[in-house]
Structures are given as structure tokens and as C-alpha cells.
Design an enzyme around this catalytic site. Structure first.
Site, PDB file in Angstrom:
ATOM      1  N   SER A 255       0.927  -1.024  -0.118  1.00 27.96           N
ATOM      2  CA  SER A 255      -0.010  -0.113  -0.194  1.00 27.96           C
ATOM      3  C   SER A 255       0.973   1.389  -0.044  1.00 27.96           C
ATOM      4  O   SER A 255       2.275   0.937   0.153  1.00 27.96           O
ATOM      5  CB  SER A 255      -0.869  -0.015   1.244  1.00 27.96           C
ATOM      6  OG  SER A 255      -0.181   0.393   2.229  1.00 27.96           O
ATOM      7  N   LYS A 256       0.415   2.436  -0.070  1.00 29.44           N
ATOM      8  CA  LYS A 256       0.992   3.601  -0.147  1.00 29.44           C
ATOM      9  C   LYS A 256       1.981   3.680   0.805  1.00 29.44           C
ATOM     10  O   LYS A 256       3.085   4.356   0.602  1.00 29.44           O
ATOM     11  CB  LYS A 256      -0.087   4.841   0.437  1.00 29.44           C
ATOM     12  CG  LYS A 256      -0.955   5.355  -0.690  1.00 29.44           C
ATOM     13  CD  LYS A 256      -1.382   6.607  -0.192  1.00 29.44           C
ATOM     14  CE  LYS A 256      -2.851   6.930  -0.805  1.00 29.44           C
ATOM     15  NZ  LYS A 256      -3.959   6.312  -0.685  1.00 29.44           N
TER      16      LYS A 256
END
Ligand code: GLU
Length: 334
Positions: A255-256
Site C-alpha cells: 500500500s501507499k
């Protein structure tokens, strides 16, 4: 499925930019269909208005096209099974709810999240969700239901899971079986009126004539629910295949927080689409060496039995090499 034209789909949720994990699932779904001459529909799963932003929809399509993926039907190109945005298909979901209701397969549920958290944990929950729904509202008498109604609480609608083991053969994972309650009765319409993913995805896959569902393994344990809905709606289920997820160095799903993992950010750093495809294909065991490649060049080499059964863990170096272009022996400054 001899003699039948196969049809797969992309079903992105426009809640953010496309990232490496979605790109891997989309690439594999695309390869599966393109290697057997099948069609692909693109459907935007935008029912949850709080999560989805309309501006992400064209960007998702743009990211997919940039990567070299294409589709035969979708919100931009039209097609025989449109509209291709779930927010424009509400009438179909309502019709399916009426059909399930007529078979007495739905019941109103007044449980709040807090009620469920405090309920004694039932066995056979789903990895993605925790304990199975304990069935609190399944057996309410008309009188008890009337009392709940009178309290002014708006109920959600739950589907009664059949009391039998659901079995299917996953195209990647092999034979799977989910003994009852397989996650328990699940919500098909939320208390706020929003149609739940499980119902919408099945209604649409039936209406769009989808024969093959390829998606990430996070949805593997939704499959028994969906198979139960297919049966209740009188349609044979498609062939399901669940591919690997990308995992970051800390063991969590990519994820980010693992850095530049969206296609937009990678593009901005000068990474080319072919490099991303090569990176994904190599990690997914579809290429022997990491080198830039276009999705269409992978078509002749695609084999379902090469898709890994376990998730793909990326090291910090893997991610760094992708963003810096070093994995192809060409370190670039950023
Ligand atoms: N819309 C779902 C997602 O973005 C995918 C649904 C599916 O493939 O069944 O996670």
C-alpha cells in the site's frame, strides 16, 4: 467450456489510483482471457459512494490502458451488457433482491457493528472478516421483529447461507471447500440502503455473461457466498481463479505506506509501463528474467499453472530497484 466464448472482467473500485497490486491482478485476468481468445468487460464498482470518487474512474481506465491492457466492453467503449457502472445498475440489484425475498432467503438484521463485536465468536469465520455472523436476527419471531422495528432502527438485509459445504475448484489454488457456516449469513443490502458488493458482483457477472473470474486472493473467501447467490439466482457460477497478492517488506499488503506503488507515481518517476509489466510478470513467475515487456508479448507464454499459489513478498530492494530502474541494470537518478 468448449464451444462457448469465454469472457472475463476487470472490476475496479474507483477509490484511488491503480497500484501495483491491482495491476498484477488486472494483468493476470487480461492474460487469462487474451491467451484463450476470450472477451473482457470492464465494470466500475462504484456503489459505495463514501469510498469512491468519480474523478478516479477515468484515471483508472487511463492507468490500465497505459499499462497496455485493453477491454472489449466498458464505460468508455460501451457494449451489449451496459451500463458498466454499478451506480447505474441499481434496478437490477433491486430485482435480484425481490427474487431472493420471494424464496425467503433474506431477513432484516438489526445488529450494529458493536453488537457483533460483543457477540460470542462463532466458528468458521472468514480470514478477511473475522468470526461468522452468529445468526442473532435469523430466528426473530414476528413479535421480536416488530419490537426492533418500533425502536426506529433501519435494518440491513442478510442472505441465509445454506447449511452445506461449498466446494469449488479454484483455477490457481486447486480444490477448495468451505464448511458451513462459511462466514455465516451475509449482508446484501446495508442499513444505509447501499447494495453490498457480494450481491452486486454476482448480479453483474450473471448479466454480463462472465465465464471466468480472475481476481486477487483477498476475495477467495467471498467465493462461497457468491456461489450460494448464483444458486439462489438460478445461474451456474463462473470458473474462479484467485491470484497472488503483493506483500510489502513488513508483511502487510502492499500500500501507499510502502512508497511509490501507484502507477501514476511510478510513471512520474520515469518508470516505463513495460518495466512495470516486466517487474510484475517476473515476480509472478511468468518470465525467467526481469526485463521490460508489453502485456501482449506475454500472451503466448501465459499458463495458469505458473501463477503462484502463495503471495509475493517484495523486499525493500525490489521496490527500490523498480522505482530507480536499477533492476534492468540502468540506474537512473530521480
Ligand atoms: N471491486 C472489487 C475490488 O476492487 C473486485 C471485485 C471482484 O473482482 O470480484 O476489490
Amino acid at each position: 467450456m468448449a464451444g462457448t466464448l469465454r469472457k472475463g472482467r476487470f472490476a475496479p473500485t474507483p477509490s484511488g489510483r491503480m497500484h501495483l497490486g491491482n495491476a498484477l491482478s488486472a494483468l493476470l485476468a487480461w492474460l487469462q482471457m487474451r491467451s484463450c481468445g476470450g472477451r473482457i468487460a470492464l465494470r466500475l464498482e462504484d456503489l459505495d459512494r463514501a469510498r469512491c470518487k468519480p474523478e478516479y474512474a477515468p484515471l483508472l481506465l487511463e492507468d490500465m490502458a497505459w499499462l497496455g491492457l485493453d477491454w472489449d466492453e466498458g464505460p468508455d467503449v460501451g457494449g451489449p451488457a451496459g451500463p458498466y457502472r454499478q451506480s447505474e445498475r441499481l434496478e437490477l440489484y433491486e430485482r435480484a433482491l425481490r427474487r431472493l425475498e420471494a424464496q425467503n432467503l433474506l431477513y432484516p438484521c438489526y445488529c450494529s457493528r458493536a453488537d457483533l463485536r460483543t457477540a460470542a465468536s462463532a466458528p468458521h469465520g472468514l480470514a478477511s472478516e473475522g468470526p461468522a455472523y452468529p445468526g442473532t436476527c435469523r430466528m426473530l419471531t414476528p413479535k421480536q421483529r416488530a419490537l426492533k422495528e418500533a425502536s426506529g432502527k433501519t435494518p440491513s438485509l442478510r442472505f441465509r447461507m445454506p447449511d452445506r459445504t461449498v466446494r469449488f475448484r479454484d483455477g490457481v489454488m486447486g480444490p477448495r471447500e468451505f464448511p458451513p457456516p462459511a462466514g455465516g449469513d451475509f449482508i446484501v443490502r446495508r442499513a444505509d440502503g447501499i447494495i453490498a458488493y457480494q450481491l452486486a458482483v454476482v448480479v453483474d457477472d450473471i448479466a454480463m455473461g462472465i465465464t471466468d473470474v480472475f481476481r486477487g486472493r483477498d476475495l477467495l473467501d467471498s467465493t462461497p457466498r457468491q456461489i450460494a447467490l448464483y444458486a439462489a439466482l438460478g445461474s451456474p457460477p463462473p470458473a474462479f481463479a484467485h491470484g497472488p497478492l503483493l506483500i510489502g517488506p513488513d508483511g502487510a499488503r502492499l500500500s501507499k505506506r510502502h512508497g511509490a506503488v501507484s502507477l501514476a507515481e511510478l510513471k512520474e518517476r520515469g518508470v516505463r509501463a513495460e518495466e512495470i509489466t516486466g517487474f510484475l510478470a517476473w515476480h509472478a513467475g511468468l518470465m525467467d528474467r526481469p526485463e521490460p515487456v508489453k502485456p501482449r508479448d506475454l500472451v503466448p507464454h501465459f499458463r495458469m499453472d505458473r501463477v503462484p499459489r502463495s503471495d509475493i513478498v517484495l523486499s525493500p530492494e525490489d521496490l527500490e530497484r523498480l522505482t530507480e530502474g536499477a533492476w534492468r541494470g540502468n540506474r537512473r537518478r530521480i
